[in-house]
Scaffold this motif. Sequence first.
Motif, PDB file in Angstrom:
ATOM      1  N   UNK A   1       6.321  63.228  36.762  1.00 32.36           N
ATOM      2  CA  UNK A   1       6.579  63.240  35.318  1.00 32.36           C
ATOM      3  C   UNK A   1       8.058  63.507  35.068  1.00 32.36           C
ATOM      4  N   UNK A   2       8.604  62.867  34.054  1.00 27.80           N
ATOM      5  CA  UNK A   2      10.025  63.006  33.735  1.00 27.80           C
ATOM      6  C   UNK A   2      10.170  63.949  32.547  1.00 27.80           C
ATOM      7  N   UNK A   3      10.978  64.976  32.727  1.00 26.83           N
ATOM      8  CA  UNK A   3      11.254  65.932  31.662  1.00 26.83           C
ATOM      9  C   UNK A   3      12.748  65.893  31.355  1.00 26.83           C
ATOM     10  N   UNK A   4      13.084  65.906  30.084  1.00 30.10           N
ATOM     11  CA  UNK A   4      14.472  65.889  29.640  1.00 30.10           C
ATOM     12  C   UNK A   4      14.823  67.279  29.121  1.00 30.10           C
ATOM     13  N   UNK A   5      15.954  67.807  29.568  1.00 31.71           N
ATOM     14  CA  UNK A   5      16.388  69.147  29.167  1.00 31.71           C
ATOM     15  C   UNK A   5      17.808  69.068  28.628  1.00 31.71           C
ATOM     16  N   UNK A   6      17.982  69.519  27.400  1.00 33.23           N
ATOM     17  CA  UNK A   6      19.307  69.643  26.787  1.00 33.23           C
ATOM     18  C   UNK A   6      19.687  71.112  26.814  1.00 33.23           C
ATOM     19  N   UNK A   7      20.914  71.411  27.194  1.00 30.27           N
ATOM     20  CA  UNK A   7      21.368  72.803  27.211  1.00 30.27           C
ATOM     21  C   UNK A   7      22.745  72.909  26.578  1.00 30.27           C
ATOM     22  N   UNK A   8      23.049  74.096  26.080  1.00 34.02           N
ATOM     23  CA  UNK A   8      24.374  74.345  25.533  1.00 34.02           C
ATOM     24  C   UNK A   8      24.620  75.850  25.495  1.00 34.02           C
ATOM     25  N   UNK A   9      25.893  76.205  25.444  1.00 38.75           N
ATOM     26  CA  UNK A   9      26.285  77.606  25.318  1.00 38.75           C
ATOM     27  C   UNK A   9      27.498  77.702  24.404  1.00 38.75           C
ATOM     28  N   UNK A  10      27.650  78.869  23.805  1.00 37.34           N
ATOM     29  CA  UNK A  10      28.858  79.170  23.043  1.00 37.34           C
ATOM     30  C   UNK A  10      29.401  80.500  23.545  1.00 37.34           C
ATOM     31  N   UNK A  11      30.682  80.699  23.370  1.00 37.99           N
ATOM     32  CA  UNK A  11      31.341  81.925  23.823  1.00 37.99           C
ATOM     33  C   UNK A  11      32.386  82.274  22.771  1.00 37.99           C
ATOM     34  N   UNK A  12      32.067  83.250  21.932  1.00 33.99           N
ATOM     35  CA  UNK A  12      32.928  83.589  20.805  1.00 33.99           C
ATOM     36  C   UNK A  12      33.356  85.051  20.844  1.00 33.99           C
ATOM     37  N   UNK A  13      34.650  85.324  20.658  1.00 33.44           N
ATOM     38  CA  UNK A  13      35.090  86.721  20.568  1.00 33.44           C
ATOM     39  C   UNK A  13      34.538  87.355  19.285  1.00 33.44           C
ATOM     40  N   UNK A  14      34.125  88.599  19.403  1.00 31.27           N
ATOM     41  CA  UNK A  14      33.624  89.330  18.238  1.00 31.27           C
ATOM     42  C   UNK A  14      34.191  90.751  18.268  1.00 31.27           C
ATOM     43  N   UNK A  15      35.418  90.917  17.772  1.00 36.71           N
ATOM     44  CA  UNK A  15      35.993  92.263  17.741  1.00 36.71           C
ATOM     45  C   UNK A  15      35.096  93.184  16.931  1.00 36.71           C
ATOM     46  N   UNK A  16      34.912  94.397  17.295  1.00 37.88           N
ATOM     47  CA  UNK A  16      35.644  95.150  18.310  1.00 37.88           C
ATOM     48  C   UNK A  16      35.031  95.085  19.707  1.00 37.88           C
ATOM     49  N   UNK A  17      34.079  94.181  19.940  1.00 38.17           N
ATOM     50  CA  UNK A  17      33.482  94.070  21.266  1.00 38.17           C
ATOM     51  C   UNK A  17      34.546  93.711  22.301  1.00 38.17           C
ATOM     52  N   UNK A  18      34.399  94.267  23.493  1.00 35.65           N
ATOM     53  CA  UNK A  18      35.364  94.022  24.570  1.00 35.65           C
ATOM     54  C   UNK A  18      35.220  92.594  25.100  1.00 35.65           C
ATOM     55  N   UNK A  19      33.988  92.169  25.332  1.00 32.99           N
ATOM     56  CA  UNK A  19      33.726  90.832  25.854  1.00 32.99           C
ATOM     57  C   UNK A  19      33.216  89.925  24.737  1.00 32.99           C
ATOM     58  N   UNK A  20      33.428  88.623  24.876  1.00 30.67           N
ATOM     59  CA  UNK A  20      32.910  87.704  23.859  1.00 30.67           C
ATOM     60  C   UNK A  20      31.374  87.675  23.893  1.00 30.67           C
ATOM     61  N   UNK A  21      30.791  87.158  22.840  1.00 34.66           N
ATOM     62  CA  UNK A  21      29.341  86.985  22.775  1.00 34.66           C
ATOM     63  C   UNK A  21      29.021  85.588  23.300  1.00 34.66           C
ATOM     64  N   UNK A  22      28.148  85.531  24.304  1.00 35.87           N
ATOM     65  CA  UNK A  22      27.739  84.263  24.901  1.00 35.87           C
ATOM     66  C   UNK A  22      26.295  83.999  24.491  1.00 35.87           C
TER      67      UNK A  22
END
Length: 158
Positions: A9-30
């Motif tokens: 069986x053939x399955x199609x998968x779409x994926x995506x990610x975002x990576x945005x800085x959100x001060x005052x957080x040290x690391x961006x939000x993924x």
Amino acid sequence: MSLVPDQMPRRTIYTDASCEPRPPLVRPVVQVCWIVLDMACNIALGGFTVVPDAVLRSFEERHTYIAQGEALGPLLAVHFHCDVLTCAHLIFFIDNLGTLSAMITGRARIADFGAVVHAFHLSVARLRSTSWFEHVESPANPADGGSRVGGACPIEIG
């Protein structure tokens, strides 16, 4: 079970990610989104997650974690939907060319990014499935909105 894609069986998968800085957080939000489709079998599944800070801390510190987030999309799809992705031919549509290249070759120069890529390929092998990768432009990627606004994104399929 045959590993011949025409007999699976053939399955199609779409994926995506975002990576945005959100001060005052040290690391961006993924944020990561994935959509699993097989219209012939009436399958339309998906998911969304914010990558926990503990996971981001496990990666080498850097300004952006977009490559890691983009690679987590296929891995999370395989993990959370193994019931419909087992013994199937999986076609992944990815809009990030660097991640697409790493998934196709099965390797990456950045160690933590490569670890996610390797985990994906080991997971697909465990499912006795095959994988194929294609590029999709961001505007045509149905997972694009989910990676930006999360579960509130009204994704229409079909």
